[in-house]
Scaffold this motif. Structure first.
Motif, PDB file in Angstrom:
ATOM      1  N   SER A 180      -6.563   9.558  -9.061  1.00  0.00           N
ATOM      2  CA  SER A 180      -7.558   9.950  -8.057  1.00  0.00           C
ATOM      3  C   SER A 180      -8.362   8.763  -7.521  1.00  0.00           C
ATOM      4  CB  SER A 180      -8.514  11.006  -8.633  1.00  0.00           C
ATOM      5  OG  SER A 180      -9.080  10.579  -9.855  1.00  0.00           O
ATOM      6  N   TRP A 181      -7.861   7.548  -7.720  1.00  0.00           N
ATOM      7  CA  TRP A 181      -8.560   6.349  -7.224  1.00  0.00           C
ATOM      8  C   TRP A 181      -7.542   5.234  -7.049  1.00  0.00           C
ATOM      9  CZ3 TRP A 181      -9.250   1.289  -8.745  1.00  0.00           C
ATOM     10  CH2 TRP A 181     -10.355   0.584  -8.221  1.00  0.00           C
ATOM     11  N   GLN A 182      -7.635   4.533  -5.924  1.00  0.00           N
ATOM     12  CA  GLN A 182      -6.788   3.357  -5.710  1.00  0.00           C
ATOM     13  C   GLN A 182      -7.557   2.323  -4.903  1.00  0.00           C
ATOM     14  OE1 GLN A 182      -3.433   3.756  -2.928  1.00  0.00           O
ATOM     15  NE2 GLN A 182      -4.216   5.754  -2.278  1.00  0.00           N
ATOM     16  N   SER A 183      -7.199   1.055  -5.113  1.00  0.00           N
ATOM     17  CA  SER A 183      -7.842  -0.048  -4.407  1.00  0.00           C
ATOM     18  C   SER A 183      -6.787  -1.098  -4.080  1.00  0.00           C
ATOM     19  CB  SER A 183      -8.945  -0.665  -5.276  1.00  0.00           C
ATOM     20  OG  SER A 183      -9.458  -1.852  -4.686  1.00  0.00           O
ATOM     21  N   HIS A 184      -6.863  -1.642  -2.865  1.00  0.00           N
ATOM     22  CA  HIS A 184      -5.922  -2.675  -2.432  1.00  0.00           C
ATOM     23  C   HIS A 184      -6.654  -3.694  -1.571  1.00  0.00           C
ATOM     24  CE1 HIS A 184      -2.728   0.344  -3.279  1.00  0.00           C
ATOM     25  NE2 HIS A 184      -3.556   1.174  -2.678  1.00  0.00           N
ATOM     26  N   TYR A 185      -6.116  -4.893  -1.544  1.00  0.00           N
ATOM     27  CA  TYR A 185      -6.436  -5.823  -0.478  1.00  0.00           C
ATOM     28  C   TYR A 185      -5.258  -5.784   0.482  1.00  0.00           C
ATOM     29  CZ  TYR A 185     -10.563  -7.616  -2.781  1.00  0.00           C
ATOM     30  OH  TYR A 185     -11.811  -7.710  -3.332  1.00  0.00           O
ATOM     31  N   VAL A 186      -5.571  -5.793   1.773  1.00  0.00           N
ATOM     32  CA  VAL A 186      -4.509  -5.741   2.770  1.00  0.00           C
ATOM     33  C   VAL A 186      -4.871  -6.664   3.925  1.00  0.00           C
ATOM     34  CG1 VAL A 186      -5.517  -3.670   3.849  1.00  0.00           C
ATOM     35  CG2 VAL A 186      -3.119  -4.236   4.264  1.00  0.00           C
ATOM     36  N   TYR A 187      -3.876  -7.425   4.370  1.00  0.00           N
ATOM     37  CA  TYR A 187      -4.064  -8.326   5.502  1.00  0.00           C
ATOM     38  C   TYR A 187      -3.839  -7.552   6.791  1.00  0.00           C
ATOM     39  CZ  TYR A 187      -3.235 -12.075   8.868  1.00  0.00           C
ATOM     40  OH  TYR A 187      -3.289 -12.890   9.972  1.00  0.00           O
ATOM     41  N   LEU A 188      -4.777  -7.702   7.749  1.00  0.00           N
ATOM     42  CA  LEU A 188      -4.696  -7.006   9.026  1.00  0.00           C
ATOM     43  C   LEU A 188      -4.085  -7.933  10.080  1.00  0.00           C
ATOM     44  CD1 LEU A 188      -8.247  -5.348   9.109  1.00  0.00           C
ATOM     45  CD2 LEU A 188      -6.118  -4.452   8.109  1.00  0.00           C
ATOM     46  N   PRO A 189      -2.853  -7.682  10.487  1.00  0.00           N
ATOM     47  CA  PRO A 189      -2.218  -8.532  11.498  1.00  0.00           C
ATOM     48  C   PRO A 189      -2.991  -8.516  12.819  1.00  0.00           C
ATOM     49  CG  PRO A 189      -0.594  -7.161  10.385  1.00  0.00           C
ATOM     50  CD  PRO A 189      -1.942  -6.646   9.983  1.00  0.00           C
ATOM     51  N   ASN A 261     -10.698  -5.118   1.840  1.00  0.00           N
ATOM     52  CA  ASN A 261     -10.521  -4.294   0.650  1.00  0.00           C
ATOM     53  C   ASN A 261     -10.554  -2.827   1.073  1.00  0.00           C
ATOM     54  OD1 ASN A 261     -12.438  -3.187  -2.136  1.00  0.00           O
ATOM     55  ND2 ASN A 261     -10.279  -3.680  -2.188  1.00  0.00           N
ATOM     56  N   MET A 262      -9.509  -2.093   0.724  1.00  0.00           N
ATOM     57  CA  MET A 262      -9.389  -0.687   1.098  1.00  0.00           C
ATOM     58  C   MET A 262      -9.285   0.161  -0.163  1.00  0.00           C
ATOM     59  SD  MET A 262      -6.455   1.153   3.488  1.00  0.00           S
ATOM     60  CE  MET A 262      -6.808   0.096   4.892  1.00  0.00           C
ATOM     61  N   LYS A 263     -10.208   1.124  -0.289  1.00  0.00           N
ATOM     62  CA  LYS A 263     -10.213   2.013  -1.451  1.00  0.00           C
ATOM     63  C   LYS A 263     -10.123   3.466  -0.999  1.00  0.00           C
ATOM     64  CE  LYS A 263     -13.120  -1.049  -4.279  1.00  0.00           C
ATOM     65  NZ  LYS A 263     -14.427  -1.189  -4.974  1.00  0.00           N
ATOM     66  N   PHE A 264      -9.399   4.245  -1.785  1.00  0.00           N
ATOM     67  CA  PHE A 264      -9.309   5.681  -1.550  1.00  0.00           C
ATOM     68  C   PHE A 264      -9.648   6.372  -2.858  1.00  0.00           C
ATOM     69  CE2 PHE A 264      -6.931   9.704  -1.684  1.00  0.00           C
ATOM     70  CZ  PHE A 264      -7.362  10.302  -0.502  1.00  0.00           C
TER      71      PHE A 264
END
Length: 379
Positions: A180-189, A261-264
């Motif tokens: 029920s929880w996730q976190s990522h770093y993501v590069y935005l083109p 940083n993107m978290k859901f």
């Protein structure tokens, strides 16, 4: 008689003093409760309680700027000015949505990742998932096994995530259940790294739109896509949450060519939250925004399946438009049940049929491990 009046006035004064003291005490209690959570004083009553109940389960660093749509569709925010940036899109045709100013119109991708139950037999158990490509094989999901008899054969019931689509190419990674929880770093083109066509009134407009997003399937049903949508017009990325195909946007624009940083998370039953931290497009200052919505079927810690995707939304689907998205890098991926109970996303956290490139003709993946990869899509 005079003495009686004095006594009556004195008694009334005592009651008023006690009443005032009680009110002050109650207000003091309300103010000091959850003192680490800021909600503007203009938000009162039932709305304040609703917002507080949502925010109290957010991690502390996700409470700075909070927008929340409750189960009745009421929009709330801990700072009222934030409500001015909520975007209610206009649906102009099937799966095509337009901004209120009419300048941008985009195709909303529909992720058909809802798992189905199938029966595995014999050598199907030993097939391995190709991490970098689509596979038409069926894989065993050890998180959901049970014996079943079909056409007089004994097999193992398993969860399969379809690798099909009709609203554009994508790369998807899906988790096992019970998170029920996730976190990522993501590069935005940005710039020459991405080409889509969602500016209305231009000769090359077709609704193609780049996305990087997260979300999942609820333990008791329901689907959520939550993340960032690329703007062709401004070359920046705006927040969007779609609950069961109903999109709601937030006009917090993040700069292209940066890592965010993107978290859901699922902070409470039937509620989801998207938290993004990155540099604002206008001010270039680091900003954290949490956008929450009511989403039936999602339960903290129980039975939910999470996901992350890179995609180009299309309607109609056409793999010859010239759109592309390059260098969408996901890394430092974490998964768990809360911000205090998580671990690195590893292969054992990924559903056996959960990695999908639709299709391998147009999707290329530089796979490092289950928590890091760089996605490229060319159509």
């Amino acid at each position: 008689m005079k003495m009686k009046k004095v006594l009556m006035v004195s008694s009334l004064a005592s009651v008023l003093v006690l009443s005032s003291f009680s009110n002050v005490f109650a207000e003091s209690q309300a103010t000091t409760s959850h003192s680490d959570i800021f909600i503007d004083a203009t938000v009162q009553g039932h709305e304040r309680n609703n917002l507080l109940n949502f925010m109290v389960n957010l991690e502390p660093d996700a409470r700075e700027n909070v927008i929340y749509e409750d189960e009745n569709g009421k929009l709330l925010a801990n700072k009222p000015k934030l409500l001015q940036k909520v975007i209610k899109y206009k649906k102009t045709s099937e799966n095509i949505f337009e901004t209120p100013d009419g300048k941008e119109s985009f195709a909303l991708p529909v992720d058909d990742s809802k798992p189905s139950q199938i029966v595995l037999h014999g050598d199907q158990f030993t097939q391995e998932n190709n991490k970098n490509s689509v596979s038409n094989s069926v894989y065993k999901d050890t998180t959901c096994t049970a014996t079943s008899k079909v056409e007089e054969e004994i097999g193992t019931q398993a969860t399969q995530h379809p690798c099909t689509g009709s609203t554009g190419p994508y790369r998807r990674v899906t988790s096992q259940a019970n998170y029920s929880w996730q976190s990522h770093y993501v590069y935005l083109p940005g710039g020459s790294e991405i080409r889509d066509h969602n500016t209305k009134g231009t000769s090359d407009y077709n609704g193609d739109a780049g996305y990087v997003y997260v979300g999942g399937q609820g333990a008791n049903g329901g689907g959520v896509d939550a993340g960032l949508l690329h703007s062709t017009l401004y070359d920046n990325w705006g927040m969007l949450i779609s609950v069961d195909g109903d999109p709601l946007g937030y006009d917090q624009r993040f700069k292209s060519k940066q890592n965010v940083n993107m978290k859901f998370s699922i902070p409470s039953s039937n509620n989801i939250a998207l938290t993004i931290s990155g540099n604002d497009y206008t001010t270039n200052k680091n900003t954290t925004v949490t956008f929450g919505r009511s989403a039936k079927g999602f339960v903290p810690g129980g039975g939910n399946i999470l996901k992350r995707l890179t995609t180009i939304g299309q309607k109609p689907q056409n793999f010859h438009t010239g759109s592309y998205i390059h260098n969408a890098r996901w890394y430092s991926s974490l998964i768990g049940n809360s911000s205090t109970n998580y671990h690195t996303w590893t292969a054992s956290d990924t559903n056996a049929s959960g990695t999908c490139s639709y299709t391998t003709d147009v999707v290329r993946v530089n796979y490092v491990n289950a928590g890091e990869e760089t996605d490229n899509i060319d159509i």
